[in-house]
Design a protein around this motif. Structure first.
Motif, PDB file in Angstrom:
ATOM      1  N   ILE A  31       0.842  -1.199   0.000  1.00  0.00           N
ATOM      2  CA  ILE A  31       0.000   0.000   0.000  1.00  0.00           C
ATOM      3  C   ILE A  31       0.876   1.247   0.000  1.00  0.00           C
ATOM      4  O   ILE A  31       0.634   2.198  -0.756  1.00  0.00           O
ATOM      5  N   SER A  32       1.905   1.243   0.809  1.00  0.00           N
ATOM      6  CA  SER A  32       2.817   2.385   0.874  1.00  0.00           C
ATOM      7  C   SER A  32       3.490   2.634  -0.479  1.00  0.00           C
ATOM      8  O   SER A  32       3.594   3.774  -0.938  1.00  0.00           O
ATOM      9  N   GLU A  33       3.928   1.558  -1.126  1.00  0.00           N
ATOM     10  CA  GLU A  33       4.563   1.679  -2.444  1.00  0.00           C
ATOM     11  C   GLU A  33       3.583   2.215  -3.481  1.00  0.00           C
ATOM     12  O   GLU A  33       3.942   3.067  -4.296  1.00  0.00           O
ATOM     13  N   LYS A  34       2.354   1.731  -3.439  1.00  0.00           N
ATOM     14  CA  LYS A  34       1.359   2.182  -4.415  1.00  0.00           C
ATOM     15  C   LYS A  34       0.975   3.646  -4.191  1.00  0.00           C
ATOM     16  O   LYS A  34       0.720   4.383  -5.139  1.00  0.00           O
ATOM     17  N   LYS A  35       0.949   4.063  -2.936  1.00  0.00           N
ATOM     18  CA  LYS A  35       0.689   5.477  -2.647  1.00  0.00           C
ATOM     19  C   LYS A  35       1.807   6.349  -3.211  1.00  0.00           C
ATOM     20  O   LYS A  35       1.546   7.426  -3.752  1.00  0.00           O
ATOM     21  N   ALA A  36       3.034   5.880  -3.091  1.00  0.00           N
ATOM     22  CA  ALA A  36       4.168   6.631  -3.639  1.00  0.00           C
ATOM     23  C   ALA A  36       4.071   6.703  -5.167  1.00  0.00           C
ATOM     24  O   ALA A  36       4.311   7.766  -5.758  1.00  0.00           O
ATOM     25  N   GLU A  37       3.699   5.597  -5.807  1.00  0.00           N
ATOM     26  CA  GLU A  37       3.519   5.583  -7.265  1.00  0.00           C
ATOM     27  C   GLU A  37       2.413   6.554  -7.681  1.00  0.00           C
ATOM     28  O   GLU A  37       2.556   7.296  -8.654  1.00  0.00           O
ATOM     29  N   ARG A  38       1.316   6.534  -6.941  1.00  0.00           N
ATOM     30  CA  ARG A  38       0.204   7.430  -7.253  1.00  0.00           C
ATOM     31  C   ARG A  38       0.637   8.881  -7.107  1.00  0.00           C
ATOM     32  O   ARG A  38       0.275   9.733  -7.922  1.00  0.00           O
ATOM     33  N   LYS A  39       1.426   9.178  -6.080  1.00  0.00           N
ATOM     34  CA  LYS A  39       1.915  10.544  -5.888  1.00  0.00           C
ATOM     35  C   LYS A  39       2.761  10.983  -7.079  1.00  0.00           C
ATOM     36  O   LYS A  39       2.604  12.105  -7.589  1.00  0.00           O
ATOM     37  N   VAL A  40       3.643  10.110  -7.542  1.00  0.00           N
ATOM     38  CA  VAL A  40       4.476  10.427  -8.704  1.00  0.00           C
ATOM     39  C   VAL A  40       3.600  10.636  -9.936  1.00  0.00           C
ATOM     40  O   VAL A  40       3.813  11.574 -10.710  1.00  0.00           O
ATOM     41  N   ASP A  41       2.604   9.772 -10.125  1.00  0.00           N
ATOM     42  CA  ASP A  41       1.709   9.910 -11.277  1.00  0.00           C
ATOM     43  C   ASP A  41       0.926  11.219 -11.212  1.00  0.00           C
ATOM     44  O   ASP A  41       0.711  11.872 -12.237  1.00  0.00           O
ATOM     45  N   ARG A  42       0.513  11.622 -10.031  1.00  0.00           N
ATOM     46  CA  ARG A  42      -0.199  12.899  -9.891  1.00  0.00           C
ATOM     47  C   ARG A  42       0.720  14.078 -10.193  1.00  0.00           C
ATOM     48  O   ARG A  42       0.296  15.060 -10.808  1.00  0.00           O
ATOM     49  N   GLU A  43       1.984  13.980  -9.758  1.00  0.00           N
ATOM     50  CA  GLU A  43       2.936  15.043 -10.068  1.00  0.00           C
ATOM     51  C   GLU A  43       3.201  15.124 -11.568  1.00  0.00           C
ATOM     52  O   GLU A  43       3.305  16.223 -12.125  1.00  0.00           O
ATOM     53  N   LYS A  44       3.279  13.956 -12.224  1.00  0.00           N
ATOM     54  CA  LYS A  44       3.447  13.941 -13.679  1.00  0.00           C
ATOM     55  C   LYS A  44       2.240  14.568 -14.362  1.00  0.00           C
ATOM     56  O   LYS A  44       2.382  15.319 -15.325  1.00  0.00           O
ATOM     57  N   LEU A  45       1.038  14.273 -13.844  1.00  0.00           N
ATOM     58  CA  LEU A  45      -0.177  14.855 -14.402  1.00  0.00           C
ATOM     59  C   LEU A  45      -0.143  16.371 -14.281  1.00  0.00           C
ATOM     60  O   LEU A  45      -0.434  17.081 -15.252  1.00  0.00           O
ATOM     61  N   GLU A  46       0.225  16.882 -13.124  1.00  0.00           N
ATOM     62  CA  GLU A  46       0.313  18.330 -12.938  1.00  0.00           C
ATOM     63  C   GLU A  46       1.314  18.946 -13.910  1.00  0.00           C
ATOM     64  O   GLU A  46       1.048  19.991 -14.501  1.00  0.00           O
ATOM     65  N   HIS A  47       2.457  18.300 -14.078  1.00  0.00           N
ATOM     66  CA  HIS A  47       3.476  18.797 -14.995  1.00  0.00           C
ATOM     67  C   HIS A  47       2.952  18.798 -16.434  1.00  0.00           C
ATOM     68  O   HIS A  47       3.115  19.784 -17.163  1.00  0.00           O
ATOM     69  N   ASP A  48       2.319  17.690 -16.836  1.00  0.00           N
ATOM     70  CA  ASP A  48       1.804  17.587 -18.203  1.00  0.00           C
ATOM     71  C   ASP A  48       0.681  18.587 -18.459  1.00  0.00           C
ATOM     72  O   ASP A  48       0.568  19.136 -19.564  1.00  0.00           O
ATOM     73  N   GLU A  49      -0.153  18.847 -17.452  1.00  0.00           N
ATOM     74  CA  GLU A  49      -1.207  19.858 -17.611  1.00  0.00           C
ATOM     75  C   GLU A  49      -0.591  21.244 -17.788  1.00  0.00           C
ATOM     76  O   GLU A  49      -1.065  22.035 -18.612  1.00  0.00           O
ATOM     77  N   LYS A  50       0.463  21.530 -17.040  1.00  0.00           N
ATOM     78  CA  LYS A  50       1.162  22.811 -17.180  1.00  0.00           C
ATOM     79  C   LYS A  50       1.754  22.932 -18.587  1.00  0.00           C
ATOM     80  O   LYS A  50       1.635  23.982 -19.232  1.00  0.00           O
ATOM     81  N   GLU A  51       2.385  21.859 -19.060  1.00  0.00           N
ATOM     82  CA  GLU A  51       2.952  21.854 -20.410  1.00  0.00           C
ATOM     83  C   GLU A  51       1.862  22.086 -21.460  1.00  0.00           C
ATOM     84  O   GLU A  51       2.070  22.824 -22.421  1.00  0.00           O
ATOM     85  N   LEU A  52       0.710  21.454 -21.268  1.00  0.00           N
ATOM     86  CA  LEU A  52      -0.394  21.618 -22.210  1.00  0.00           C
ATOM     87  C   LEU A  52      -0.825  23.075 -22.275  1.00  0.00           C
ATOM     88  O   LEU A  52      -0.986  23.630 -23.365  1.00  0.00           O
ATOM     89  N   HIS A  53      -0.983  23.707 -21.123  1.00  0.00           N
ATOM     90  CA  HIS A  53      -1.412  25.112 -21.108  1.00  0.00           C
ATOM     91  C   HIS A  53      -0.383  26.003 -21.792  1.00  0.00           C
ATOM     92  O   HIS A  53      -0.752  26.912 -22.544  1.00  0.00           O
ATOM     93  N   GLU A  54       0.889  25.732 -21.559  1.00  0.00           N
ATOM     94  CA  GLU A  54       1.941  26.518 -22.207  1.00  0.00           C
ATOM     95  C   GLU A  54       1.929  26.311 -23.717  1.00  0.00           C
ATOM     96  O   GLU A  54       2.041  27.271 -24.479  1.00  0.00           O
ATOM     97  N   ASP A  55       1.780  25.054 -24.150  1.00  0.00           N
ATOM     98  CA  ASP A  55       1.764  24.769 -25.580  1.00  0.00           C
ATOM     99  C   ASP A  55       0.508  25.313 -26.260  1.00  0.00           C
ATOM    100  O   ASP A  55       0.562  25.753 -27.414  1.00  0.00           O
ATOM    101  N   GLN A  56      -0.614  25.300 -25.546  1.00  0.00           N
ATOM    102  CA  GLN A  56      -1.828  25.897 -26.110  1.00  0.00           C
ATOM    103  C   GLN A  56      -1.642  27.407 -26.284  1.00  0.00           C
ATOM    104  O   GLN A  56      -2.065  27.963 -27.298  1.00  0.00           O
ATOM    105  N   ALA A  57      -1.016  28.045 -25.324  1.00  0.00           N
ATOM    106  CA  ALA A  57      -0.750  29.480 -25.434  1.00  0.00           C
ATOM    107  C   ALA A  57       0.202  29.752 -26.583  1.00  0.00           C
ATOM    108  O   ALA A  57      -0.007  30.704 -27.364  1.00  0.00           O
ATOM    109  N   ASP A  58       1.222  28.922 -26.752  1.00  0.00           N
ATOM    110  CA  ASP A  58       2.158  29.086 -27.869  1.00  0.00           C
ATOM    111  C   ASP A  58       1.450  28.908 -29.207  1.00  0.00           C
ATOM    112  O   ASP A  58       1.715  29.638 -30.155  1.00  0.00           O
ATOM    113  N   ALA A  59       0.543  27.933 -29.256  1.00  0.00           N
ATOM    114  CA  ALA A  59      -0.192  27.689 -30.509  1.00  0.00           C
ATOM    115  C   ALA A  59      -1.097  28.868 -30.833  1.00  0.00           C
ATOM    116  O   ALA A  59      -1.224  29.266 -31.992  1.00  0.00           O
TER     117      ALA A  59
END
Length: 120
Positions: free
Chosen positions: A88-116
């Motif tokens: 459970i502890s390992e899966k929580k850590a994986e989920r945290k990393v996946d959520r951080e990746k999601l936040e990063h990718d959403e930020k990238e999307l907003h930046e790329d949409q603005a560039d477009a």
């Protein structure tokens, strides 16, 4: 001379249009990355639910073994409980990393949409 001007004009037009294509591709790539992140988080959540259900079962079995006075089975149950808690502890850590990746990718999307938008 005219050929040189025509060639220069064509090259300039391509150079101006290229960033718009690149930005549109970046947006599509970001959208796919976001979907992969969302899918990974859903997979993490499903695995956590399964492990939590297993944990409840193992704890119930340990309580039953305690009520029956079976210390050997209690020890086995404790070992299983420890393993599930670790998972459970390992899966929580994986989920945290996946959520951080999601936040990063959403930020990238907003930046790329603005560039477009700016490239139009």
């Amino acid at each position: 001379m005219n050929k040189a001007i025509t060639l220069l004009t064509a090259i300039t037009g391509i150079a101006i249009a290229f960033p718009a294509f690149a930005d549109a591709d970046d947006v599509r790539i970001d959208e796919h990355a976001i979907q992969r992140d969302i899918d990974a988080i859903a997979k993490d959540d499903a695995a956590l639910q399964k492990d939590r259900a297993t944990l409840r079962e193992d704890r119930a079995a340990k309580a039953q073994d305690k009520a029956n006075g079976d210390s050997t089975k209690q020890a086995v149950d404790s070992t299983r409980i420890g393993a599930v808690l670790t998972a459970i502890s390992e899966k929580k850590a994986e989920r945290k990393v996946d959520r951080e990746k999601l936040e990063h990718d959403e930020k990238e999307l907003h930046e790329d949409q603005a560039d477009a938008e700016n490239a139009k």
